[in-house]
Scaffold this motif. Structure first.
Motif, short mmCIF file in Angstrom:
data_model
loop_
_atom_site.label_atom_id
_atom_site.label_comp_id
_atom_site.label_asym_id
_atom_site.label_seq_id
_atom_site.Cartn_x
_atom_site.Cartn_y
_atom_site.Cartn_z
N THR A 349 0.83 -1.21 0.00
CA THR A 349 0.00 0.00 0.00
C THR A 349 0.86 1.25 0.00
OG1 THR A 349 -1.77 -1.17 1.17
CG2 THR A 349 -1.83 1.24 1.22
N LEU A 350 1.91 1.26 0.80
CA LEU A 350 2.80 2.42 0.84
C LEU A 350 3.51 2.61 -0.50
CD1 LEU A 350 4.38 1.94 4.39
CD2 LEU A 350 2.68 3.64 3.70
N LEU A 351 3.98 1.51 -1.09
CA LEU A 351 4.64 1.60 -2.40
C LEU A 351 3.66 2.09 -3.46
CD1 LEU A 351 6.60 -1.78 -2.27
CD2 LEU A 351 7.55 0.52 -1.97
N TRP A 352 2.44 1.58 -3.40
CA TRP A 352 1.39 1.99 -4.34
C TRP A 352 1.09 3.48 -4.22
CZ3 TRP A 352 -3.31 4.00 -2.63
CH2 TRP A 352 -4.30 4.19 -3.61
N HIS A 353 0.95 3.98 -3.00
CA HIS A 353 0.61 5.38 -2.78
C HIS A 353 1.68 6.30 -3.37
CE1 HIS A 353 0.24 9.18 -0.39
NE2 HIS A 353 -1.02 8.99 -0.73
N HIS A 354 2.94 5.94 -3.18
CA HIS A 354 4.02 6.74 -3.74
C HIS A 354 3.91 6.80 -5.26
CE1 HIS A 354 8.02 8.41 -4.33
NE2 HIS A 354 8.28 7.43 -5.18
N ARG A 355 3.58 5.68 -5.89
CA ARG A 355 3.47 5.63 -7.35
C ARG A 355 2.31 6.49 -7.85
NH1 ARG A 355 7.88 3.39 -7.17
NH2 ARG A 355 8.59 1.67 -8.49
N VAL A 356 1.12 6.33 -7.26
CA VAL A 356 -0.06 7.01 -7.82
C VAL A 356 0.01 8.52 -7.60
CG1 VAL A 356 -1.57 5.00 -7.66
CG2 VAL A 356 -1.44 6.58 -5.74
#
Length: 392
Positions: A349-356
Motif C-alpha cells: 500500500t505504501l509503495l502503491w501510494h508513492h506511485r499514484v
C-alpha cells in the motif's frame, strides 16, 4: 563552497533502527544461537525468492512487457470502459498471484494508471483496483505473498496443498473488492474511451525474450515446491540478456534492499520475542481450526494486527496460535485480505501510494480508509466462512 546533503527518509530511519535492534539481539545472544540458525534456514529461501522475483519483474518492465500487454488489453476492450476494467482486473490478479503483491503495487499500478489517463478514463478506480487486489488476491499461491511463503511448509509444502485451502477464500477476496469498486465507480466504468494505437517495444528481441521467460516461469511457480529455484534461474537469464543488449539497466537498485532489511529485521525481532516468552499472552487465540468461531476470531485478529502494525509482523506474532493448516489459512486471510485500512498495514500500500501520487492521482486517506474498512470487514468475514465450508 557548499555541499548538498541527501535527506534520509523516515522510512529508511525506521528500517535502520530495526536493523540495529535485530543485530543487537543476535550479537548479544538475546536470540539464542540455535533459534537464530533455525530462523536463517527458514527465511533464506523466502528472501531469495523475493530478490529473484523482484529482479524478474523489474527487468520485464524495462523490456516493455507490461506496457505492451496493457496496450493490447486496451485495444481488446474496443472502446468500452467496462471491458478495459475487466482486463485490468485480470492483469492485477494474474500479476499478484504469480509475481507477488509488490509487483502489482509497484509495476502494474503505474502501467494501468498511465493507460487510463492516455485514453481519457478516470484513473482512480483502476488505481484502487491494483492496491486492493494486490492485497486480497495475494492469498492464492505460496509465491503470491511473503506471508504465504512462510506458512506454505506447514500447510503442505507444495502449491497444490496450499491451493486446496486458498482457492475459495481467494475468489471471495477478488469478488467483493471488484464488486464494491464497480458499484462505486459505475458512472465512469460504463462509458467509452478512444482505442490507442499499437505500442511497439524499442527492442523487440529483448521484449520477446523477456516475455518468453515470464511465460515459462509462471507455471513453474505454481508447481515447483522450491520456488526460489525457477525464479533465480529466470532472473539469471534476464540479467544475461540485459547485459548483452541494455547493460545500463542493470543496477544494484534492482535488489529490494530496504524491503529485505525490513523483513529480515522483523523476522529476528519477532522470533526473539517468541523465544523469550514475550508473546505467550496470545496463547488464548490458539486454535486447531475446526470451528467457524475460532476461524473467524483468528482471521479477525490477523486483520486487526495487520492494520495496527503491518501484515508481516502480524503474521509472525500470531503464527503460533494457528495450530493446523486450516487455522494457518484463516490467519493468512486476516493478514492478506485485511490490511486495506491503514496506510502502513501493507508495504504494498505504501509503495502503491508513492506511485499514484507521483502520477498525479489524488488519494485522500479519509475515504480510502473508510471504504477499505468496509471491504476488509466483509471480505475477511466471508472468506473465513467460506474456508470453514470448504475445509469441513
Amino acid at each position: 563552497m557548499g555541499t548538498t546533503g541527501r535527506r534520509i527518509g523516515a522510512g529508511t530511519v525506521i528500517v535502520l533502527v530495526l536493523l540495529v535492534a535485530a543485530a543487537a539481539c543476535i550479537v548479544g545472544g538475546v536470540l539464542p544461537a540455535p533459534d537464530a540458525e533455525a530462523l536463517g534456514l527458514r527465511i533464506a529461501p523466502v528472501l531469495g525468492f523475493v530478490v529473484a522475483i523482484t529482479i524478474v519483474a523489474e527487468l520485464a518492465r524495462d523490456a516493455a512487457v507490461f506496457d505492451v500487454l496493457s496496450q493490447g488489453l486496451a485495444r481488446a476492450g474496443r472502446g468500452r470502459v467496462i471491458a478495459l476494467w475487466g482486463a485490468v482486473v485480470a492483469l492485477a490478479v494474474v500479476s499478484t498471484v504469480f509475481l507477488s503483491l509488490d509487483t502489482t503495487a509497484v509495476i502494474v499500478t503505474p502501467v494501468v494508471v498511465v493507460l487510463a489517463q492516455s485514453v481519457g478514463v478516470n484513473p482512480l478506480p483502476f488505481a484502487l483496483a491494483t492496491v486492493w487486489l494486490a492485497n486480497t488476491a495475494s492469498l492464492a499461491l505460496p509465491v503470491s505473498n511473503l506471508t504465504n511463503l512462510l506458512a506454505a511448509q506447514r500447510i503442505g509444502g507444495d502449491a497444490v496443498s496450499f491451493l486446496a485451502l486458498s482457492w475459495a477464500p481467494t475468489l471471495v477476496g477478488i469478488a467483493i473488492p471488484v464488486a464494491v469498486l464497480t458499484l462505486r465507480h459505475r458512472r465512469a466504468l460504463f462509458g467509452a474511451y478512444r482505442v490507442p494505437s499499437p505500442a511497439l517495444p524499442a527492442d523487440r528481441v529483448l521484449f520477446w525474450s523477456a516475455a518468453a521467460v515470464l511465460l515459462a516461469l509462471l507455471p513453474l511457480l505454481a508447481v515447483v515446491p522450491e520456488v526460489w529455484i525457477p525464479a533465480t534461474a529466470a532472473a539469471a537469464v534476464l540479467v544475461v540478456l540485459f547485459a548483452v543488449r541494455r547493460r545500463h539497466v542493470l543496477r544494484l537498485s534492482l535488489v529490494p534492499w530496504r524491503a529485505l532489511a525490513l523483513a529480515g529485521a522483523l523476522f529476528v525481532l519477532v522470533e526473539t520475542a517468541h523465544a523469550r516468552g514475550l508473546l505467550h499472552f496470545l496463547d488464548v487465540l490458539a486454535t486447531s481450526g475446526d470451528g467457524l468461531g475460532p476461524l473467524l476470531g483468528l482471521a479477525a485478529s490477523g486483520a486487526l494486527a495487520a492494520n495496527g502494525v503491518n501484515n508481516l509482523p502480524a503474521y509472525l506474532i500470531l503464527e503460533p496460535a494457528a495450530q493446523s493448516p486450516v487455522a494457518l489459512m484463516a490467519l493468512l486471510i486476516g493478514v492478506n485480505l485485511g490490511p486495506l485500512v491503514t496506510p502502513w498495514a501493507s508495504l504494498a500500500t505504501l509503495l502503491w501510494h508513492h506511485r499514484v501520487v507521483s502520477l498525479g492521482v489524488p488519494v485522500r486517506w479519509g475515504p480510502f480508509m473508510a471504504w477499505g474498512a468496509l471491504v476488509a470487514v466483509s471480505t475477511v468475514a466471508v472468506a473465513a466462512a467460506v474456508l470453514w465450508l470448504v475445509s469441513g
